[in-house]
Each structure stands twice: as structure tokens, then as C-alpha cells.
Design a protein around this motif. Structure first.
Motif, mmCIF file in Angstrom:
data_model
loop_
_atom_site.group_PDB
_atom_site.id
_atom_site.type_symbol
_atom_site.label_atom_id
_atom_site.label_comp_id
_atom_site.label_asym_id
_atom_site.label_seq_id
_atom_site.Cartn_x
_atom_site.Cartn_y
_atom_site.Cartn_z
ATOM 1 N N LEU A 31 -1.763 -9.576 -8.096
ATOM 2 C CA LEU A 31 -2.778 -9.215 -7.125
ATOM 3 C C LEU A 31 -2.321 -7.971 -6.355
ATOM 4 O O LEU A 31 -1.242 -7.965 -5.759
ATOM 5 C CB LEU A 31 -2.979 -10.404 -6.180
ATOM 6 N N ILE A 32 -3.138 -6.930 -6.391
ATOM 7 C CA ILE A 32 -2.808 -5.656 -5.747
ATOM 8 C C ILE A 32 -3.923 -5.321 -4.756
ATOM 9 O O ILE A 32 -5.091 -5.337 -5.127
ATOM 10 C CB ILE A 32 -2.685 -4.527 -6.801
ATOM 11 N N THR A 33 -3.543 -5.030 -3.514
ATOM 12 C CA THR A 33 -4.555 -4.743 -2.498
ATOM 13 C C THR A 33 -4.552 -3.266 -2.130
ATOM 14 O O THR A 33 -3.490 -2.646 -2.015
ATOM 15 C CB THR A 33 -4.296 -5.555 -1.211
ATOM 16 N N MET A 34 -5.730 -2.691 -1.946
ATOM 17 C CA MET A 34 -5.832 -1.290 -1.518
ATOM 18 C C MET A 34 -7.244 -1.023 -1.031
ATOM 19 O O MET A 34 -8.150 -1.810 -1.293
ATOM 20 C CB MET A 34 -5.484 -0.341 -2.666
ATOM 21 N N ASP A 35 -7.427 0.083 -0.299
ATOM 22 C CA ASP A 35 -8.785 0.445 0.106
ATOM 23 C C ASP A 35 -9.402 1.386 -0.939
ATOM 24 O O ASP A 35 -10.323 0.999 -1.640
ATOM 25 C CB ASP A 35 -8.851 0.992 1.542
ATOM 26 N N ARG A 89 0.287 -17.179 1.728
ATOM 27 C CA ARG A 89 0.144 -15.822 1.214
ATOM 28 C C ARG A 89 1.297 -14.957 1.702
ATOM 29 O O ARG A 89 1.613 -14.938 2.884
ATOM 30 C CB ARG A 89 -1.168 -15.198 1.684
ATOM 31 N N PHE A 144 1.338 -14.182 -4.030
ATOM 32 C CA PHE A 144 1.980 -12.924 -3.658
ATOM 33 C C PHE A 144 1.006 -11.777 -3.845
ATOM 34 O O PHE A 144 0.357 -11.677 -4.889
ATOM 35 C CB PHE A 144 3.251 -12.703 -4.487
ATOM 36 N N LEU A 145 0.888 -10.946 -2.831
ATOM 37 C CA LEU A 145 -0.026 -9.809 -2.863
ATOM 38 C C LEU A 145 0.781 -8.518 -2.738
ATOM 39 O O LEU A 145 1.556 -8.358 -1.792
ATOM 40 C CB LEU A 145 -1.038 -9.892 -1.717
ATOM 41 N N LEU A 146 0.588 -7.625 -3.703
ATOM 42 C CA LEU A 146 1.287 -6.340 -3.685
ATOM 43 C C LEU A 146 0.410 -5.299 -3.012
ATOM 44 O O LEU A 146 -0.763 -5.138 -3.373
ATOM 45 C CB LEU A 146 1.579 -5.887 -5.119
ATOM 46 N N SER A 147 0.974 -4.576 -2.054
ATOM 47 C CA SER A 147 0.198 -3.511 -1.424
ATOM 48 C C SER A 147 0.088 -2.328 -2.369
ATOM 49 O O SER A 147 1.091 -1.821 -2.867
ATOM 50 C CB SER A 147 0.869 -3.051 -0.127
ATOM 51 N N GLY A 148 -1.137 -1.880 -2.606
ATOM 52 C CA GLY A 148 -1.367 -0.682 -3.412
ATOM 53 C C GLY A 148 -1.610 0.552 -2.560
ATOM 54 O O GLY A 148 -1.916 1.624 -3.081
ATOM 55 N N GLN A 149 -1.463 0.414 -1.241
ATOM 56 C CA GLN A 149 -1.628 1.567 -0.347
ATOM 57 C C GLN A 149 -0.426 2.496 -0.462
ATOM 58 O O GLN A 149 0.693 2.014 -0.606
ATOM 59 C CB GLN A 149 -1.720 1.091 1.107
ATOM 60 N N THR A 168 -9.828 -3.698 0.034
ATOM 61 C CA THR A 168 -9.791 -4.113 1.436
ATOM 62 C C THR A 168 -10.947 -3.537 2.259
ATOM 63 O O THR A 168 -11.026 -3.804 3.460
ATOM 64 C CB THR A 168 -8.459 -3.672 2.077
ATOM 65 N N PHE A 188 -7.755 -6.187 -5.361
ATOM 66 C CA PHE A 188 -8.592 -6.658 -4.250
ATOM 67 C C PHE A 188 -8.813 -5.469 -3.333
ATOM 68 O O PHE A 188 -7.856 -4.899 -2.801
ATOM 69 C CB PHE A 188 -7.910 -7.794 -3.485
ATOM 70 N N ASP A 201 1.383 -1.559 5.897
ATOM 71 C CA ASP A 201 0.043 -1.926 5.439
ATOM 72 C C ASP A 201 -0.474 -3.015 6.387
ATOM 73 O O ASP A 201 -0.281 -4.207 6.170
ATOM 74 C CB ASP A 201 0.115 -2.427 3.997
ATOM 75 N N PHE A 242 -3.432 -4.054 7.116
ATOM 76 C CA PHE A 242 -4.421 -4.984 6.560
ATOM 77 C C PHE A 242 -3.701 -6.170 5.921
ATOM 78 O O PHE A 242 -3.979 -7.329 6.213
ATOM 79 C CB PHE A 242 -5.292 -4.270 5.522
ATOM 80 N N LEU A 243 -2.755 -5.859 5.056
ATOM 81 C CA LEU A 243 -2.041 -6.911 4.343
ATOM 82 C C LEU A 243 -1.181 -7.727 5.309
ATOM 83 O O LEU A 243 -1.105 -8.960 5.201
ATOM 84 C CB LEU A 243 -1.174 -6.273 3.249
ATOM 85 N N MET A 292 -12.086 -11.996 -2.540
ATOM 86 C CA MET A 292 -10.780 -12.629 -2.707
ATOM 87 C C MET A 292 -10.870 -13.857 -3.606
ATOM 88 O O MET A 292 -9.948 -14.129 -4.377
ATOM 89 C CB MET A 292 -10.191 -12.990 -1.341
#
Lengths: 344, 344
Positions: free
Chosen positions: B278-282, A42, A72-77, B256, B254, A86, A88-89, B263
Motif C-alpha cells: 500500500l503506497i499513499t500519495m496525493d 496501521r 503497513f502503508l508506504l509514503s509515496g510523497q 490522499t 491510495f 508526511d 497525512f500519513l 481505502m
């Protein structure tokens, strides 16, 4: 100086007319090497706000270069600096890439890709030197232009300037680098400082932190030379302090972002003031503070939220130093920029 | 039924005219005991959005009851459920108190204070039984009214109803309890379900998850009896699915938040679809998604963001099940509520 309307915003032959995304160096090879070295499953990618739109295309390029089983994971924060990783990521990926900022603190886990600008700084510096009358000059820039910093120094020296540069404190990676919250690199023995870079965000902070210095902006992105003028900001700061002088209930904000925590500062306020409440959050926004029935707030997190976004909040928001003025611990003339030191 | 304008919203003699803050039980003794038992230095307090304003007063009461050297920290993070613990604050405090929800998962570290309502449910249940024609009836309520649940069952049984109740899956603490994302407690052998509680948020989810059942709302806070009507929601869902059918680029979110991570669901979409990112955020907000140039989004986090806030996003946002319909993996008539199972 090109402050008149005909040149300010003239984007011909400047960075804004280039296709930055085609030119910027995402350093994909360095990322791919790390993915292979660490046998990563990841990979996290974090971009600052203005570059988030590029994320999917960068992920596509990396997918083409890596094994199929790498995710691949994109941070949306939201992300506004190297202080704003980020976490968490970062903790849940094998390789974590932070784009757009230089390291605030090195880590094996994190790959920092600063995204150097391909804009040529020298045409606008040529205009700027017309308004740099003294021989001694400080030189500062941002992470995006650090790759040309040595050239800029030489260029000024060729024009007979005595160029003063320094690396600030350990919050800064490079000699001559400034952050929105730290201008220790301009703490040099010269009355004038040349800032080379896009926008007014950094030079305004610089001028607030060093009110004794004349700060000239050579902006190669918007092709304009201007003087940093802090008058509007300072009026707002004094206004906020005065409005907060009657406050009874204080909300003291501790920001949970990795590079923005000043718990000692927050706790020292709480200890002295029975009407102060410690509030923790990551994003400090008007909406979130509206939930708390306070008369005023002190923000121990990012000082630029306080100074630049302050007027958007429903109650006065002060820096820790301004709080001390508002409650009478310090004189009004001690008001100064809330420089952020250290890392985490 | 009191659906006419003269009774809906009539707040006389109802909870809304009471001063809830004076009546609600913050269970301060239980918190103080834990602070003393653990010799705590730092205590975190987390309230859901609607109750954040009460935080400072609760902190004041606790300060008066605890040693001077105990520091209370109020979470300023948005909070919408027991799925949404402020893990930053939890990990950095000796006692962490989560108000307004019942436990999604027990932990020695966390004190859950459900804040039971003091509103009397029986006057409005008296009105509701006029519209419960069958003998078999399911009964559900929210954490705020669980303290009266057994009484409600008895009350209905005294009126000759065969009351069906069950504890849902392990996401739910109590028999008869519903969450915004889980209505397994209504999976009972009756065609009609009585929901006792404030607002329409829960009964609408219940009716979406159980479209075969008639869901009657007895709302003791707003003093009104209504039938849950999902028509508007379902039209929106089908509309979003249809608009997303042409999407090329998909953002797969996704979340958080500790109780909202799926996941496996997110990764299964990514694996099948080369145009999915894949986009991660709270916090999943319109602003944050606007940064990504996608044609549609799939939200694997809170289903109520998708169904209730969906129209506020600039592109269609689907649940994972709706995504399968939009890409042709499943038929349109498989559309159903995105129930969230499990804890973390």
C-alpha cells in the motif's frame, strides 16, 4: 589532497562498494515494540527519495515480525528531510516511522530511524588531516554519521587538534550535526571546519553560511577529500538577484511542508509590496510555478530549492534576504545563505 | 457531421476567439460578502490548472473590494476537480474559494465558483442534431455549461426530441452534469447521448462507462461535432491488463486527495495479496512511482490518471476492476470504466 582524477570516484574499499542495504540498521525491533505497545492497526513508513526503493523490503520484514492484522502503508510523497514529514500519513496511522533523518522535533507519534552509515570515516580523515594546517578545527557531520561523532572527535584530538563542536539551534538534534538548511553547529571559534560525510550538498551550504571559514570535505562514501568551493553558487545567486531587480510582479511562495513554513516572512513581503502575491504549495517545482505569470519569485520554504534548483525555474527565484537586495531595501554585499531556524 | 479537417479546429466565431477572462463571472460580490460576513483575515483562492494564470488578477480585484488587512493566498497545488480541494489552504483560511468546479460536497467554509462559460452552445447543437437520428436522446454537460442546461433541454424539445436527463449520484451537483470520473447522469433510457461541452475528456469517459450508448459530442468551444470513439483507450486498457498478468509485486496506490480516497478498495487488495504494498500519495505521477520497484500498480485514486495517463508510467497501471481481471478473479469481458461514487 586527493582531488586528482585518479582518486576522486575511486570506490574501492569504500562505502559504495558495500551493500548498504545489508548493513544499515532499520531498527526493526524498536518499531515492532512500538507497534505492540500501541496495539497499532496501521503503521506508516516514510523514506527519503534515495531510500524509497528499500521500503517494500522493510515492510516485508516488519510484516513477518508483527501480527497479521497490522497494515503497513508506504509514503509515496517526495521527502527531503525531517522538515518534510508526511503529515497525512502521520495523522492516519497509529505508528509513523520516518527513516533517514534525525528528529527535528520529538513526538510520541513519530519514530525517527536515522539509518546510520556503516562506512568507516577514518581512512579518509587520515587523508584530510594533511590539509588541516591549523590547530583549531571545527567538526561537523550529518545524521548518517552521528553514531561515530564522538570517535571522530577523539581521533582528531589524538592528532593534537583542538576540536571545536557545538549543537546548533533547536532545529538540530545532535552536537556537530548539520542540515542542508542549517549550519549553526559550525558557528565555532575556528577558521577551518572539517565536514565528514558523503557528497557536497551539505558542505556547500556550510561554506555559503560561513564564507569566512575554510571548509574541508572528508567524504568516506566517495573516498575523496576536497575543499568546498561556493564560487559557482555565489555567481548564480548574484545573477538571480540582478535579473530580479527589474521585476514588477512577485510570487511569494509559502511552503506548506510542516518544517518549512515561514508565514511571517511571507506576509511581511506581501504587506510592503502591492505587486506581490502569496502562493502556497508543498513541492516547489518549475512546473508548478510556470502556472503563474510572475516576473520573479521569493521562496520562503527550503533555501536549497532556491540555491540548488534555482536555475531550473523559468524566472529568477530568490531567498527572502535576496529579495530585500533586489528591491533595494538592503545592499548587495548583505547577500548571505538563507539559514532556516526553528522547528514548527 | 463536421469531422473533416476544414471544420475541426475552426475557431472563427467560437469561444476560443473570445476573451474568456473578460466574460467569465468570478462572482466577486459573493466572495466579498462572505469575507465581510465572516470578518475574514485570510482568504484562500484555488484555481484548476488551466485557470491558475488568472489567479493574481482575481486577487487584485478582490483586494480592491476588501479591507486592506485581508490577505489573499493563491493555491499553487495542482488541481483537477472538486475532488481535489487544497485542504491545507482550506483549513488555514477563513474563506476558501474553489473556482471552476461545482460542489462535490457542500460546506459552509467553501465557496464554489463554477465559472460558467459564455460560449453560445446552440450553433453547434444545430449541427449536432443532423446526427441524432432517434427521438430519445440523453443530454449531459459539464459544470461550465450548467447555466444553460434548461435552455438546452427546451431547445431539443422544440425540435421534437424526447430528452432524458437525470441527476447522477451524490458526487454530482446538478441534473445532467458529468464529471471525469462519473457519468451516472447518462444512465438514462436512450441509446444516444448528446454531450455539450469543450474537449473530448468527458465524452470519452462517458462512452467508456456506457459502451452500449452512442455518444455525440457538440463542442461549442472548438466548434466541432464528433462521435466519441473509445477504441484507442480500450486497446490500451486491455494491453495494460495483459502486461500486468505476470506481475508478482503490486503497488496499490491510495490517493490522499480529499475526494479520491478509497481505502476499503485498497485494503481489500492488500489483504488478499501478500505481494501487494500500500503506497499513499496525493499526486500520482510517473516520477513518484519510479521510486518503487513494483511490477505493476493499481490506482484506487482518480480513474482518469489510470486511463488517460497510464501509458506514461513505467509499469502497467490498472484500475481496481482491471486488477481483479489481471489476477484471475474476474473474466476479461468484465472490463469496464472505473466509476467513482460518493464524496468524502
Amino acid at each position: 589532497m586527493s582531488q586528482d582524477a585518479t582518486t576522486e570516484g575511486d570506490l574501492r574499499n569504500t562505502g559504495m562498494s558495500l551493500r548498504h542495504d545489508r548493513e544499515w540498521d532499520y531498527e526493526l525491533d524498536r518499531i515492532v515494540d512500538a507497534v505492540e505497545d500501541r496495539d497499532a492497526d496501521r503503521v506508516g513508513l516514510q523514506f527519503p527519495e534515495g531510500l524509497k526503493r528499500r521500503g517494500p523490503a522493510v515492510a516485508d520484514d516488519l510484516r513477518a515480525l508483527c501480527d497479521n492484522d497490522v497494515t503497513f502503508l508506504l509514503s509515496g510523497q517526495p521527502c527531503y528531510g525531517a522538515c518534510d514529514l508526511d503529515t497525512f500519513l502521520m495523522r492516519r496511522t497509529d505508528v509513523f516511522v520516518h527513516f533517514g533523518h534525525s528528529p527535528m522535533k520529538e513526538s510520541d507519534k513519530i519514530i525517527y530511524v536515522p539509518l546510520f552509515s556503516n562506512v568507516d570515516p577514518f581512512p579518509i580523515m587520515e587523508e584530510a588531516v594533511d590539509d588541516l594546517p591549523e590547530e583549531d578545527v571545527g567538526l561537523v557531520t550529518t545524521a548518517q554519521h552521528m553514531n561515530r561523532f564522538d570517535e571522530m572527535v577523539e581521533w582528531l584530538e589524538e592528532r593534537d587538534y583542538d576540536v571545536h563542536t557545538r549543537r546548533g539551534d533547536d532545529r538540530l538534534t545532535h552536537e556537530g550535526q548539520v542540515l542542508g538548511c542549517n549550519y549553526a553547529s559550525a558557528d565555532i571559534d575556528a577558521g577551518q571546519v572539517l565536514y565528514v560525510g558523503g557528497g557536497k550538498f551539505h558542505p556547500l551550504g556550510l561554506a555559503m553560511e560561513h564564507p569566512d571559514k575554510r571548509v574541508l570535505i572528508a567524504d568516506p562514501v566517495n573516498n575523496v577529500v576536497t575543499l568546498a568551493d561556493t564560487e559557482k553558487f555565489l555567481k548564480q545567486r548574484y545573477g538571480a538577484v540582478h535579473r530580479a531587480m527589474d521585476a514588477q510582479k512577485w510570487g511569494v511562495i509559502f511552503c506548506t511542508k510542516i518544517g518549512q513554513g515561514r508565514m511571517d516572512v511571507a506576509e511581511s513581503i506581501i504587506e510592503d509590496n502591492d505587486d506581490a502575491y502569496l502562493i502556497t504549495m508543498d513541492e516547489v517545482t518549475p512546473d508548478r510555478l510556470r502556472n503563474f505569470d510572475m516576473d520573479a519569485f521569493v521562496n520562503t520554504g527550503c533555501p536549497r530549492i532556491t540555491t540548488d534548483d534555482g536555475p531550473q525555474f523559468h524566472k529568477p527565484m530568490l531567498t527572502p534576504g535576496e529579495y530585500r537586495i533586489a528591491v533595494g531595501d538592503k545592499p548587495l554585499d548583505s547577500l548571505s545563505f538563507d539559514t532556516f531556524h526553528g522547528t514548527w
